[in-house]
Design a protein around this motif. Structure first.
Motif, mmCIF file in Angstrom:
data_model
loop_
_atom_site.group_PDB
_atom_site.id
_atom_site.type_symbol
_atom_site.label_atom_id
_atom_site.label_comp_id
_atom_site.label_asym_id
_atom_site.label_seq_id
_atom_site.Cartn_x
_atom_site.Cartn_y
_atom_site.Cartn_z
ATOM 1 N N ASP A 318 0.830 -1.205 0.000
ATOM 2 C CA ASP A 318 0.000 0.000 0.000
ATOM 3 C C ASP A 318 0.864 1.254 0.000
ATOM 4 O O ASP A 318 0.781 2.092 0.892
ATOM 5 C CB ASP A 318 -0.938 -0.006 1.210
ATOM 6 N N LYS A 547 -2.132 -3.235 10.580
ATOM 7 C CA LYS A 547 -2.242 -3.122 9.121
ATOM 8 C C LYS A 547 -2.172 -4.497 8.469
ATOM 9 O O LYS A 547 -2.971 -4.820 7.581
ATOM 10 C CB LYS A 547 -1.118 -2.230 8.587
ATOM 11 N N GLN A 551 -5.031 -6.472 6.298
ATOM 12 C CA GLN A 551 -4.775 -6.941 4.942
ATOM 13 C C GLN A 551 -5.108 -8.421 4.784
ATOM 14 O O GLN A 551 -5.619 -8.848 3.757
ATOM 15 C CB GLN A 551 -3.302 -6.703 4.577
#
Length: 567
Positions: A318, A547, A551
């Motif tokens: 990202d 994070k 994901q």
């Protein structure tokens, strides 16, 4: 949340800044009390006694910490004490390791103290909010908050706040595109560090990061000779303090400098040498410049291949950066020449998305008129859609495109309403599955260039490694290869063949799968802080764990834990 925007490595101020903020919020003195006191009696204690009780509670006892912090705030509200109300909310802001909650509590601190003439407030509230904005890549907001806090600190004569904040503002000015101003600040910081770099408790990583940023900002200012002086200084200092990881960061940086100096061969060699030792953010950049070198040589197919590598890594982490847009332009042209309009349209949309992400940061001022600027891209997008429609004798493609656009718009309008429903669905799927995700890859007995018996041995050793949860330790590809008595090339190929992932993605998936099962089966683990859970799973920070968890599973760990506890 915008993708993180590239600014090379910045010095690690997260831990330093948290420590600094705590120092600003509280005075470190007082008596430590037993953890067995009933929290409902705390409101009758002094603020110092409640604080010490909070500090003595285990980091994993989140429920108890919440009660103590709530008692602190209740006492302060009863006494109409705005400063101590703010100090209580500071506890909540740093308790969970969740940026969204951190920003919300920092907002509360600012609101309670904005009209005070206190030495530390409301500056600390702005600094804290800036810290959380920085953690999620919202650099413009972070810079705004730090500058507000710094201005207040100057008005109140708080030199300690100003000193710590000076470094942070230097980095954020760099990220915001004010490179000349950032350079002056970096060099001033370096001058002060040079006089104390041989002292016992000197932070060498901090020092190397500032050298790195100084060299990097010279690149941005197109002063390659000066950039080279500082990158060489960084390599020399890395050798002196025996920091091999940072050494290769400077090798990578010198490859970039060589590229901008017109020495493509040296640039390619430097970038290629650094690849096994640098993080994915730098790898994405390295592959981009290697692609540019092939492009200059007229080797379009090789250039295309390296630009696709850049895109693949950037997507996996990202990550948006200015050069990625140039890579997309090349890919768009490549597919246009091949008359592959599906892929051309895909990368036109990607370019429009990256324009949106890059436009959110002052750092990313595009200094050239791009061949595929937004108006031209919109025209090309329509042309690609028309071409697809012409080739499809039934004309369904154009209709499908319009339907997709309409659906996307509807989803955007109802995003916040649907978010909770999607999270619930992801939770239920996660609860009923034994693993979060497992890519099915056809098993083979050998891989090209690896003897069959070696492939089999590595595969068996990897199964033992997974069974023994060896992945929760801090581990590099080289270290695991050594443990398995093989080399990094063989190990990387076997992992890629068996799992369909690179080493970093492989570790991340194992760690998340492991922690999902722990949380589902172990109630005590669910009482830990996100930071403690992240550490147990093998992640360096709560943010990187959250994070990665999102994901892999589609939900954040805090939501997953809450739903498990509700059940």
């Amino acid at each position: 949340m915008p993708s993180k925007i590239y600014c090379f490595h910045s010095f690690k101020f997260s831990v330093i800044y948290k420590q600094m903020l705590f120092l600003f919020v509280f005075l470190a003195s007082g008596v430590i009390h037993s953890q067995n006191e009933e929290t409902d009696q705390l409101i009758d204690k002094s603020y110092e006694e409640i604080k010490q009780f909070y500090l003595n509670v285990s980091e994993d006892s989140i429920a108890l910490k919440e009660k103590i912090a709530a008692a602190y705030i209740a006492k302060a509200k009863k006494n109409n004490d705005s400063v101590n109300i703010a100090r209580g909310y500071y506890y909540f802001s740093t308790m969970y390791g969740e940026p969204e909650l951190g920003v919300a509590y920092a907002d509360t601190i600012v609101q309670y103290t904005k009209n005070l003439q206190h030495k530390n407030f409301p500056a600390t509230g702005y600094f804290l909010r800036g810290y959380w904005h920085n953690e999620v890549g919202e650099y413009r907001k972070a810079l705004s908050d730090y500058l507000k806090g710094d201005s207040i600190a100057e008005q109140r004569g708080n030199k300690q706040q100003q000193s710590y904040n000076y470094r942070v503002i230097a980095i954020l000015k760099d990220r915001a595109g004010s490179h000349s101003e950032a350079l002056v600040m970096y060099k001033k910081i370096l001058d002060s560090m040079e006089t104390i770099k041989y002292e016992k408790n000197f932070d060498n990583a901090d020092y190397l990061s500032i050298i790195y940023n100084t060299s990097n900002v010279y690149i941005k200012l197109k002063k390659n000779d000066s950039a080279k002086i500082y990158s060489r200084k960084g390599r020399t200092e890395s050798i002196r303090i025996e920091d091999s990881s940072f050494y290769y960061n400077f090798v990578f940086l010198e490859g970039v400098i060589a590229y901008f100096s017109g020495r493509e061969k040296k640039a390619f060699e430097g970038l290629e040498t650094s690849l096994p030792h640098i993080d994915d953010y730098s790898k994405a950049i390295a592959y981009y410049y290697m692609g540019e070198i092939f492009k200059k040589q007229g080797r379009e197919q090789n250039a295309f291949r390296y630009f696709k590598k850049t895109d693949s890594i950037a997507k996996s982490i990202d990550f948006s950066f200015t050069e990625l847009r140039d890579a997309y332009e090349h890919i768009i042209t490549y597919y246009e020449e091949k008359e592959n309009f599906d892929q051309q349209l895909k990368y036109i949309n990607k370019t429009l998305e990256i324009d949106s992400a890059l436009s959110q940061s002052k750092e990313l001022k595009l200094d050239l008129v791009k061949k595929y600027d937004t108006p031209l891209l919109l025209k090309k997008k329509q042309k690609a859609i028309d071409e697809l429609s012409r080739k499809n004798k039934f004309g369904n493609t154009a209709i499908a495109g319009l339907v997709i656009v309409a659906v996307v718009l509807i989803l955007l309008v109802f995003y916040f309403r649907l978010k909770q429903k999607i999270q619930k669905k992801n939770f239920e799927e996660l609860l009923n599955n034994t693993e979060t995700s497992k890519k099915v890859v056809e098993a083979k007995n050998s891989v090209h260039n690896i003897p069959p018996e070696v492939y089999k041995t590595i595969s068996l050793n990897l199964e033992k490694f997974e069974k023994n949860n060896g992945f929760v330790k801090n581990l590099t590809l080289a270290e695991l290869a050594k443990k398995l008595d093989t080399n990094t090339s063989y190990l990387s190929k076997v992992i890629n063949e068996k799992e369909g992932k690179n080493f970093s993605q492989y570790l991340k998936t194992l760690r998340i799968n492991y922690m999902v099962e722990r949380l589902k089966t172990n109630k005590k683990t669910r009482s830990y802080t996100i930071k403690a859970i992240a550490k147990e799973a093998g992640f360096g920070t709560a943010q990187s764990f959250s994070k990665a968890f999102h994901q892999e599973t589609g939900i954040y760990p805090s939501y997953f834990i809450k739903k498990l506890n509700d059940n």
